[in-house]
Structures are given as C-alpha cells and as structure tokens.
Design an enzyme around this catalytic site. Structure first.
Site, PDB file in Angstrom:
ATOM      1  N   ASP A 114      48.005  26.062-105.499  1.00 25.19           N
ATOM      2  CA  ASP A 114      48.395  26.216-106.910  1.00 25.19           C
ATOM      3  C   ASP A 114      47.880  25.041-107.741  1.00 25.19           C
ATOM      4  O   ASP A 114      47.272  25.228-108.790  1.00 25.19           O
ATOM      5  CB  ASP A 114      49.923  26.242-107.063  1.00 25.19           C
TER       6      ASP A 114
ATOM      7  N   HIS B 297      43.215  30.216-106.931  1.00 19.93           N
ATOM      8  CA  HIS B 297      44.149  29.897-105.855  1.00 19.93           C
ATOM      9  C   HIS B 297      43.474  30.138-104.488  1.00 19.93           C
ATOM     10  O   HIS B 297      43.547  29.290-103.593  1.00 19.93           O
ATOM     11  CB  HIS B 297      45.391  30.778-106.039  1.00 19.93           C
ATOM     12  N   GLU B 298      42.785  31.265-104.349  1.00 25.95           N
ATOM     13  CA  GLU B 298      42.103  31.568-103.084  1.00 25.95           C
ATOM     14  C   GLU B 298      40.970  30.579-102.818  1.00 25.95           C
ATOM     15  O   GLU B 298      40.767  30.136-101.685  1.00 25.95           O
ATOM     16  CB  GLU B 298      41.542  32.993-103.094  1.00 25.95           C
TER      17      GLU B 298
ATOM     18  N   GLU C 153      50.556  26.426-100.044  1.00 28.92           N
ATOM     19  CA  GLU C 153      50.649  27.205-101.283  1.00 28.92           C
ATOM     20  C   GLU C 153      50.723  26.299-102.505  1.00 28.92           C
ATOM     21  O   GLU C 153      50.056  26.535-103.502  1.00 28.92           O
ATOM     22  CB  GLU C 153      51.880  28.119-101.244  1.00 28.92           C
TER      23      GLU C 153
ATOM     24  N   HIS D  47      42.383  27.531-101.337  1.00 30.63           N
ATOM     25  CA  HIS D  47      42.713  27.645 -99.906  1.00 30.63           C
ATOM     26  C   HIS D  47      41.476  27.339 -99.060  1.00 30.63           C
ATOM     27  O   HIS D  47      41.576  26.763 -97.981  1.00 30.63           O
ATOM     28  CB  HIS D  47      43.197  29.068 -99.576  1.00 30.63           C
TER      29      HIS D  47
HETATM   30 ZN    ZN Z   1      48.103  31.268-101.286  1.00 32.37          ZN
END
Ligand code: ZN
Length: 483
Positions: free
Chosen positions: A203, A133-134, A199, A137
């Site tokens: 995901d 997930h990071e 977000e 980003h």
């Molecule tokens: Zn996040």
C-alpha cells in the site's frame, strides 16, 4: 470468409485448459530462488520462470485479446512502472477474462487483472491503485516465500501450480490439478497469501507510485474500502482479491492518511478508462442483443454520457444495427475527431458495411496520426487480410513485430494468417511456431520449425534465425524434461 463480428477475432481467441501434465514431472529442484533473508534469484532465472508461468496462465485460462483493452492496460501499467522504485524492471500486464474481482502478481513481473476488477472499478485511479499495489508486491519481492515453497517441485510444475492458485482454480482441487498436488497447492496458496506487513508495505509503496504518476492516490483506499464493504454485503462471496490480499479497516485508514500526505488534486479519471470499461461490458455481455438493450436504456437516462454513447454505438453495431452505430460514432467523432478507439470502431464498422476503401483509409490516416499504435495496427492488418490484401497485411504485421511489446498471440496469429496467403511457406511455420510457443506447447512449436528447416529457398540469414530459435525451444524442452 468475412467474419460476422470483430470480437470473434479479437476477444474469443480462447485457449482453454489443455490436458496439462501436473504431477508427471517431479523430483529435482528449482534453481535456488534465494531465501527470505534477502538474497536474490538471478534476473535471468526469474525471467525464465516468469515466461513459464505466463505460458501456464495461457494454457489454463482465457485472456482478453481485444487490442484496445490490452493497449490501455499496458500503457497504464508502463506509466506506473516508470514512477515505481524499479523503473527498469520488465513488467508485463495482461487481462484475464473472468468476472471475479481479482488481480495478481506472478513471478517475473507478470501482472494479471481480471475483467471483473476493471468493471468494478469506478475510475482510473481505482484500477491504477490496484495495479500500483501489485507492482509493489513484485518490487518488494513479496513472492519469494511462494518460490521457496515451490522449490520442492520441478520448474514447470511450480509455474503451473502458481498459475492455478493465482487464477483461483486451486480452491477446487478437481478443477485445476490432480489430487496428489492439492497439498502442495495448499502450501503455495498459503505462501501467496501476503502477510499483513506485506500488504501495508505494498500500500505504502503503491501510493507513492500513484502520487508520482500524477494519479489520485485516494484511488487505492477507495477501491479497497469498497471491496471491504462488499464482503459484509455478500457474506461468503468474498471477492477473490481479498483472499490473497486481506484488507482491514486499520489498513485502509493508514492508506487514507498516506494519500492525504500526498495531497489531492491529482488525476482521478480519464475518458479512456470509461470507454474501455463500456467496451468490455458490451463485448462480455451474454449476447449483442442483451448489451444493445442495456445501453439503449442507459443512453435514455444519460444522453450526454460519452462512454454510454460509445457503448450503445458498439452494442448496436454488434447487434447488426450498423446504421445506429455509425450515426453515434460520427457524432462522437464530431466532438473528438482524433480519438483512436472511435476511429478504429468506425473503420471496423465500415468493413462490415463492405466500405473497404473508406475503412482502409481511416485506418491508414489513424496510423499516420499515431504511428506505431498497436491496436490500430492490428485492426488494420486484419482488415487488409479481409480485403484480400494479404501482402500489405504481412508487411504491416512484420513492421509491428519489430517492437517487443508487439510479440503477442494476436500478432503472431495475424502473421501466420497473412503469410499463409502471401508469404513463403517457412514464414507461416515460423509464425505458427511462435503461436504454439506462447500457448505453452513446445513440442508443436519445435515441429513447426523443424518443418521450416526442411524447406528450400530461404536466405542464409533467415535459415540461421530459424535454426537459432529452434535451438532455443529445444533447450527449453530439454530443461523441462530434466526437471
Ligand atoms: Zn496485496
């Protein structure tokens, strides 16, 4: 001379908040980081900003230097990056010694994971889920807004402030920075709180990465679901992670659906994860006594759990009961003789037992089995120094330093130590300069290299290398001052 415990060397290389210079440097602008419309900052600028961010992190908090933990997290991260949308992007993964449940992505692909998060994750797929997930980003450039709001500050101030905000220090303005900076910190904080669209995208991309890596994609929603539930239980004690990455039921449902599309049957956990978790749990306990008691109880409840057995072996050893530690490690190795973490733990225990020859042999055999393994190499170097073989230690660490991933604080410290005993004086200065540089102290790093340059006897090649590094440091310091 002989260190009492191994963790003294590897876990507690604490670099606590040095009086940093927030607010002193103001005025000019960051390089143009582009805008949300999609224009990109140059990779070189981003790398430089990232390196500065990382030095701020080191100056503001304590990182875990335990070789096994560092190695494990880096290897898991590298595996995920290989299957991400940008396999060539230079990510760096590090572990922050902090009990809060948090993970964050900073500029330049620097991804931090709190020990609290590793200890909260129930299996490797949950940890990998957060990391994927990071990574997303970063690859989806969700941090650009934060760069924009930082663009009114100087580069070092922005790096320090983003670090403080991500570490959670900025929620208490007194702790991390001057009050005058609190407003700016607030702005950055808001920009670092990802939007719901961000977000969902992180995901979606992250789950794809998990699936391609062969790791159970349900790990991500499972972990987020547990965090989400815990906010109901703990009221105001919201896990840090949720402040920057708001989780909603809607979002979890969506990721479960995506995970289902990718199918089950992928790897959910590894023994290595359980061993690292037990190891961290033992090393971070209030005292060796506390963890020895805890693992004795656990072991009675689950005598067949391998990670519990390892935890008890390590806790016993750190608590001074090396006989029990050795017995348990031998049992573990009888079942699983090639596992690095057992071999190095036993070798370190033999060092404490003054069985130096046996210990060094076990390290050498392990390196023969896994050439280039950094954890083993670091422990072997430390053991050689302890055994009075600094010359071999120096050669070992110099071999390791040929790899970029070995350019860590611990390795530079080992290099400085080994060369101070058996190397030329300028080499100790070189090594110490790198330690200061990574710690974010350019003036001291420069001072070390200037002293090295005054020394006689080095080859032209070495002199040229030191000179080049010195110029790099000076250029960087000048850039900081100009801003
Ligand atoms: Zn996040």
């Amino acid at each position: 001379m002989k260190p009492r415990h191994i963790p003294a060397l590897f876990l507690a290389l604490a670099l606590t908040t040095a009086g940093s210079s927030h607010g002193q440097v103001t005025g000019s602008q960051l390089p143009d980081f582009g805008d949300s419309s999609g224009s990109l900052i140059s990779p070189a600028q981003e790398r430089e900003f990232g390196a500065m961010f990382m030095r701020s992190i080191r100056a503001q908090t304590t990182l875990v230097n335990d070789p096994h933990t560092v190695n494990y997290v880096r290897q898991l991260g590298d595996r995920l990056v290989t299957y991400s949308d940008t396999p060539g992007y230079p990510f760096t993964f590090f572990v922050v010694q902090d009990p809060s449940v948090n993970a964050f992505a900073g500029p330049g692909g620097y991804i931090g994971i709190h020990t609290g998060l590793i200890l909260t994750a129930e299996n490797e797929s949950e940890l990998a889920g957060v990391m994927a997930h990071e990574i997303a980003h970063v690859t989806q450039r969700h941090l650009l807004r934060a760069y924009e709001s930082a663009s009114q500050m100087s580069l070092p101030t922005a790096a320090a402030m983003i670090a403080a905000v991500l570490l959670g220090a900025a929620t208490d303005p007194g702790a991390g920075m001057a009050a005058a900076s609190a407003v700016q910190a607030g702005n950055i904080q808001r920009q670092l709180n990802f939007t719901r669209a961000n977000e969902k995208e992180a995901d979606r991309i992250g789950i794809q990465t998990l699936g391609r890596s062969g790791i159970d994609p349900f790990g991500m929603p499972a972990f987020f679901e547990r965090l989400h539930q815990s906010t109901r239980l703990y009221g105001n004690n919201v896990p840090e992670f949720l402040l920057t990455h708001p989780v909603t039921s809607d979002r979890i449902a969506e990721s479960v659906q995506r995970a289902e599309e990718l199918g089950r049957g992928k790897e959910r956990n590894t023994l290595e994860f359980d061993l690292i978790k037990a190891r961290l749990d033992v090393m971070l306990a209030d005292s060796p006594r506390t963890s020895a008691d805890k693992y004795q109880k656990l072991f009675k409840q689950q005598p067949h759990n391998v990670a519990t057995k390892y935890g008890l072996a390590l806790a016993s050893m750190l608590n001074g009961d090396r006989a029990t530690g050795k017995k348990l490690l031998n049992q573990l190795m009888a079942e699983d003789p090639d596992r690095i973490i057992y071999r190095t733990t036993l070798a370190n225990l033999e060092m404490e037992n003054d069985q130096t020859t046996a210990a060094l042999k076990l390290f050498r055999d392990t390196l023969a089995l896994y050439p280039g393994d950094l954890a083993t190499g670091q422990y072997y170097t430390a053991a050689l120094i302890q055994a009075g073989q600094a010359d071999k230690a120096r050669k070992q660490v110099l071999t390791m330093l040929k790899k970029p991933e070995a350019h860590t604080m611990t390795n530079y410290e080992l290099w400085a130590k080994a060369s101070s005993i058996s190397g030329p004086q300028w080499e100790t200065r070189q090594a110490t300069a790198e330690v200061y540089y990574l710690a974010g102290n350019l003036p001291l790093a420069i001072d070390q290299l200037e002293q090295a340059m005054k020394m006689d006897g080095m080859s032209q090649y070495v002199r040229a290398r030191i000179q080049a590094r010195l110029e790099e440091f000076k250029r960087e310091l000048l850039e900081q001052k100009e801003e």
